[in-house]
Design an enzyme around this catalytic site. Structure first.
Site, PDB file in Angstrom:
ATOM      1  N   CYS A  24       0.863  -1.184   0.000  1.00 52.79           N
ATOM      2  CA  CYS A  24       0.000   0.000   0.000  1.00 52.79           C
ATOM      3  C   CYS A  24       0.897   1.231   0.000  1.00 52.79           C
ATOM      4  O   CYS A  24       2.105   1.140   0.070  1.00 52.79           O
ATOM      5  CB  CYS A  24      -0.863   0.017   1.251  1.00 52.79           C
TER       6      CYS A  24
ATOM      7  N   ARG B 182       1.379   1.715  -6.124  1.00 49.02           N
ATOM      8  CA  ARG B 182       1.605   0.769  -5.021  1.00 49.02           C
ATOM      9  C   ARG B 182       0.316   0.045  -4.641  1.00 49.02           C
ATOM     10  O   ARG B 182       0.317  -0.883  -3.844  1.00 49.02           O
ATOM     11  CB  ARG B 182       2.167   1.493  -3.784  1.00 49.02           C
TER      12      ARG B 182
ATOM     13  N   TRP C 228      -3.610  -1.765  -1.379  1.00 45.75           N
ATOM     14  CA  TRP C 228      -3.598  -3.008  -2.154  1.00 45.75           C
ATOM     15  C   TRP C 228      -3.943  -4.083  -1.153  1.00 45.75           C
ATOM     16  O   TRP C 228      -3.116  -4.429  -0.301  1.00 45.75           O
ATOM     17  CB  TRP C 228      -2.236  -3.254  -2.792  1.00 45.75           C
TER      18      TRP C 228
ATOM     19  N   ASN D 117       1.039   0.291   6.023  1.00 46.90           N
ATOM     20  CA  ASN D 117       1.452  -0.556   4.905  1.00 46.90           C
ATOM     21  C   ASN D 117       2.226  -1.711   5.515  1.00 46.90           C
ATOM     22  O   ASN D 117       3.174  -1.509   6.274  1.00 46.90           O
ATOM     23  CB  ASN D 117       2.342   0.200   3.921  1.00 46.90           C
ATOM     24  N   GLY D 118       1.785  -2.944   5.202  1.00 46.18           N
ATOM     25  CA  GLY D 118       2.496  -4.116   5.733  1.00 46.18           C
ATOM     26  C   GLY D 118       1.520  -5.205   6.113  1.00 46.18           C
ATOM     27  O   GLY D 118       0.358  -5.203   5.711  1.00 46.18           O
TER      28      GLY D 118
ATOM     29  N   GLU E 126       8.842 -21.431 -18.703  1.00 43.14           N
ATOM     30  CA  GLU E 126       8.688 -20.027 -18.282  1.00 43.14           C
ATOM     31  C   GLU E 126       9.769 -19.169 -18.925  1.00 43.14           C
ATOM     32  O   GLU E 126       9.505 -18.060 -19.396  1.00 43.14           O
ATOM     33  CB  GLU E 126       8.729 -19.915 -16.768  1.00 43.14           C
TER      34      GLU E 126
ATOM     35  N   LYS F  25       8.932 -15.973 -21.348  1.00 45.39           N
ATOM     36  CA  LYS F  25       9.468 -14.632 -21.089  1.00 45.39           C
ATOM     37  C   LYS F  25      10.180 -14.097 -22.323  1.00 45.39           C
ATOM     38  O   LYS F  25      10.000 -12.954 -22.728  1.00 45.39           O
ATOM     39  CB  LYS F  25      10.454 -14.657 -19.905  1.00 45.39           C
TER      40      LYS F  25
ATOM     41  N   GLU G  16       7.673 -13.235 -25.203  1.00 46.91           N
ATOM     42  CA  GLU G  16       6.697 -12.152 -25.024  1.00 46.91           C
ATOM     43  C   GLU G  16       7.340 -10.771 -24.930  1.00 46.91           C
ATOM     44  O   GLU G  16       6.669  -9.775 -25.160  1.00 46.91           O
ATOM     45  CB  GLU G  16       5.785 -12.412 -23.845  1.00 46.91           C
TER      46      GLU G  16
ATOM     47  N   HIS H  62      13.050 -37.509 -29.601  1.00 46.99           N
ATOM     48  CA  HIS H  62      11.802 -37.973 -30.258  1.00 46.99           C
ATOM     49  C   HIS H  62      11.355 -36.991 -31.320  1.00 46.99           C
ATOM     50  O   HIS H  62      10.158 -36.846 -31.570  1.00 46.99           O
ATOM     51  CB  HIS H  62      10.721 -38.159 -29.188  1.00 46.99           C
TER      52      HIS H  62
ATOM     53  N   LYS I 232      -2.099  -7.128 -20.001  1.00 42.49           N
ATOM     54  CA  LYS I 232      -1.743  -7.675 -18.685  1.00 42.49           C
ATOM     55  C   LYS I 232      -2.786  -8.693 -18.225  1.00 42.49           C
ATOM     56  O   LYS I 232      -2.458  -9.687 -17.609  1.00 42.49           O
ATOM     57  CB  LYS I 232      -1.627  -6.553 -17.652  1.00 42.49           C
TER      58      LYS I 232
HETATM   59  C1  AGP Z   1       3.016 -14.015 -18.427  1.00 42.63           C
HETATM   60  O1  AGP Z   1       4.220 -13.267 -18.502  1.00 42.63           O
HETATM   61  C2  AGP Z   1       1.956 -13.411 -19.308  1.00 42.63           C
HETATM   62  N1  AGP Z   1       1.753 -12.039 -19.001  1.00 42.63           N
HETATM   63  C3  AGP Z   1       0.691 -14.244 -19.367  1.00 42.63           C
HETATM   64  O2  AGP Z   1       1.046 -15.508 -19.851  1.00 42.63           O
HETATM   65  C4  AGP Z   1      -0.064 -14.448 -18.034  1.00 42.63           C
HETATM   66  O3  AGP Z   1       0.684 -15.271 -17.171  1.00 42.63           O
HETATM   67  C5  AGP Z   1      -1.401 -15.154 -18.355  1.00 42.63           C
HETATM   68  O4  AGP Z   1      -2.160 -14.315 -19.183  1.00 42.63           O
HETATM   69  C6  AGP Z   1      -2.206 -15.512 -17.103  1.00 42.63           C
HETATM   70  O5  AGP Z   1      -2.595 -14.345 -16.440  1.00 42.63           O
HETATM   71  P1  AGP Z   1      -3.217 -14.507 -14.974  1.00 42.63           P
HETATM   72  O6  AGP Z   1      -2.148 -15.072 -14.104  1.00 42.63           O
HETATM   73  O7  AGP Z   1      -3.627 -13.116 -14.583  1.00 42.63           O
HETATM   74  O8  AGP Z   1      -4.390 -15.429 -15.064  1.00 42.63           O
END
Ligand code: AGP
Length: 613
Positions: free
Chosen positions: A2, A27, A77, A103-104, A486, A490, A493, A509, A608
């Site tokens: 927060c 925040r 938050w 905050n905490g 992962e 990264k 994207e 395979h 996002k």
């Molecule tokens: C991850 O870097 C991406 N931004 C994307 O794959 C994300 O993880 C996915 O859309 C799931 O989002 P969520 O965790 O909000 O459900």
């Protein structure tokens, strides 16, 4: 996390608070509130309207009493209690003479709340914070003023806090204090300020100091006095601020992704705080499933998208190894259409940073229709998925502004591994000593990830060598496989380069046919159990001309002999290794993207939160 702000000695206190809260919205923005000392009353207004909270607060305080020179403000938050007006800060004591912002996380809030209620206090909210003004009210009965009462109250508190407290009895005084959560203070002429972070105060003063852990601050018009909890004066650490506001919101980093990667150690600790004791005892209070309900579970089904899906894959190893439960892990958009076999003995865990991903939300609804018990691991309190679940486990990572998930993925893994340990305890499949050992290593991950982050320049050097590479394979085995997935995601994207994550044992395979000179293979060669096998896979690709980048643990000379480039990480046990192995892969993707001049916070084509199917 927060944002808090306070000012005393300024004729435009309300404007200072509102402007500061706007600068602190990065925040957290579930809700916002202010409290002003107005001669014989505390004027308090709180608004819970998401990202509009501060602007609505500005509207609603147009009739604030004029001339108030002392006040506090908060933007939230949520970690405990829904993001509504009732839970918004500032919180008051019973008499309405004390207002407090925080905050905490107060780890022992439940026992303190019970004490306060037993002493006749009435707590109105569902937050951990609200115990504090009541505790201070209680301590005032045996104290000579607010400072002594705050000092006494904080001696009873366990957890993290940055607080600001005002009282009608001492109208121009603000008492602040800090443990773990950030706090800065400063002055400008007759005004004295406190805030969580620099952006809140930059337009008022650059004459700031950092408050350290277990220090108490007395702010009066034009003066700031800092002492330790025992009352001994301390010499503050000046803060030389050269940033503009935007840079300050990124904590001085070039972008939010870097800032959020570097928040990962704090996020690990915050996600664990108040949930585990060193003895191994685990409290997942918001899970809302009884020991008997947990004991009745015979199968786990983890459902998620993107990086959250990778966190779920890591958790599969932990649930199966520690709790001896069969685990399915599904991508939500596939889960919805495969007619999964679920019943009341199935625990379906939805993992979602936003809690709003429509595929994951619909999958949860489908699971509930099948009478499965649904738990959600999310970073957003009261998100759609959290609201509809039987139980929740929040990740407490704070807002993640960068589209690429970083700190929230590590937090998800930590939360899921705590849940797996809890299931192991309930099922008796892991001895208490073994649970305590894992808990101890989980706590040490804060330092381990800090150490991994510190090697960023080594990763940047490797990225510079790979600036012309266009084709990447990420390989891993066991818990290293989701780590590889992962790392590939990264890279894709934020750098727009093609990358594929693959189980290392699958290369022969088919995919081995793709390997040729110019292809970069990044292999996760940590986690002792599988290292020999993955190194033999690395030899296969090296023999076919691939450029080999190895994520290897400190002291691993065998890996060093095979790698063209090394990304060294500290040692951990296998099931916890993804938490630190992901870090150099985040950094590699980041530097490759920056070397290509790309916007790492807002990559093309992506959002996002994906609220479309
Ligand atoms: C991850 O870097 C991406 N931004 C994307 O794959 C994300 O993880 C996915 O859309 C799931 O989002 P969520 O965790 O909000 O459900």
């Amino acid at each position: 996390m927060c944002g808090i702000i306070g000012v005393t000695g300024a004729g435009d206190a309300l404007d200072i608070l509102l402007d500061g809260l706007e600068r602190l919205e990065y925040r957290g923005y579930d809700s916002a509130g202010i409290a002003l000392i107005d001669s014989s009353d505390i004027y308090r207004v709180r608004v819970a309207d998401g990202t509009h909270s501060v602007s609505i607060l500005r509207e609603q305080t147009k009739d604030a009493p004029p001339g108030c020179v002392t006040g506090i403000g908060h933007t939230r938050w949520a970690t405990h209690g829904q993001p509504n007006e009732l839970n918004a800060h500032p919180h008051l004591d019973c008499a309405g003479d004390i207002a407090l912002i925080h905050n905490g996380i107060i780890e022992n809030y439940a026992e303190l709340a019970a004490e306060m209620v037993a002493s006749g206090h009435t707590l109105a909210s569902h937050t951990d914070t609200e115990v504090l003004p009541h505790l201070i009210e209680e301590c005032l009965l045996t104290s000579d003023g607010l400072v002594e009462a705050v000092r006494k109250a904080l001696e009873k508190v366990r957890g993290a806090f940055a607080i600001g407290v005002v009282s009608l009895a001492e109208p121009d005084l603000i008492v602040a204090a800090r443990r773990i959560s950030p706090l800065i203070v400063g002055t400008a002429g007759n005004a004295s300020f406190l805030a969580s972070d620099i952006p809140a105060l930059l337009e008022r003063t650059r004459d700031l100091v950092v408050v350290e852990d277990d220090q108490i601050v007395e702010l009066r018009p034009g003066s700031v006095k800092i002492t330790d909890l025992e009352g001994n004066p301390v010499t503050p650490r000046p803060l030389v601020v050269e940033w503009d506001v935007e840079a300050a919101q990124k904590d001085g980093y070039d972008d939010f992704m870097t800032k959020e990667m570097n928040e990962q150690p704090r996020v690990i600790a915050d996600t664990m705080r108040g949930r585990v004791e060193s003895s191994g005892r685990i409290f997942l209070d918001q899970l809302d499933l009884s020991r008997e309900e947990l004991a009745s579970i015979t199968k786990v089904s983890i459902v998620a998208c993107g990086s959250s899906y990778h966190a779920g894959l890591v958790a599969k190893y932990a649930f199966e190894r520690w709790a001896r439960l069969p685990v399915d892990v599904d991508i939500a958009s596939e889960f919805r259409y495969r007619d999964p076999v679920l019943d009341s003995n199935t625990l379906v865990i939805g993992v979602s940073q936003s809690g709003e991903t429509v595929d994951s939300l619909q999958a949860m609804r489908q699971a509930k229709q099948s009478n499965a018990r649904v738990v959600v691991v999310s970073n957003v309190v009261d998100s759609s998925m959290a609201r509809e679940a039987d139980g929740v486990l929040y990740t407490r990572a704070g807002p993640e502004i960068g589209v690429a998930a970083t700190k929230t993925v590590l937090a998800q893994i930590i939360a899921l591994e705590l849940l797996a340990l809890r299931m192991a305890q309930v099922r008796g499949t892991l001895a208490e000593g073994a649970v305590a050992e894992v808990v101890s290593e989980l706590w040490s991950l804060e330092g381990t990830v800090q150490e991994a982050l510190a090697r960023d320049e080594d990763v940047a050097a490797v990225a510079r060598e790979l600036v012309d590479a266009r084709d990447f394979f990420f390989l891993g085995r066991h818990a290293g496989f989701p780590t590889a997935l992962e790392g590939a995601l990264k890279l894709k994207e934020i750098s727009y380069l093609h990358a594929e994550g693959y189980p290392a044992g699958e290369l022969k395979h088919g995919p081995l046919a793709v390997i040729e000179p110019g292809c970069v293979v990044v292999a996760v060669a940590t986690g002792g159990e599988m290292k020999e096998k993955i190194l033999s896979n690395v030899s296969e690709v090296k023999a076919r001309g691939a450029t080999v980048v190895l994520v290897a643990e400190d002291g691993d000379t065998q890996a060093a002999s095979l790698a063209d480039y090394l990304l060294m990480v500290p040692r951990t046990s296998t099931l916890l290794s993804p938490v630190k192995d992901i870090v150099p892969l985040q950094q590699l993707a980041y530097h490759l993207a920056r070397n290509r001049g790309l916007d790492v916070d807002r990559p093309r084509n992506l959002a996002k939160t994906v609220t479309v199917e």
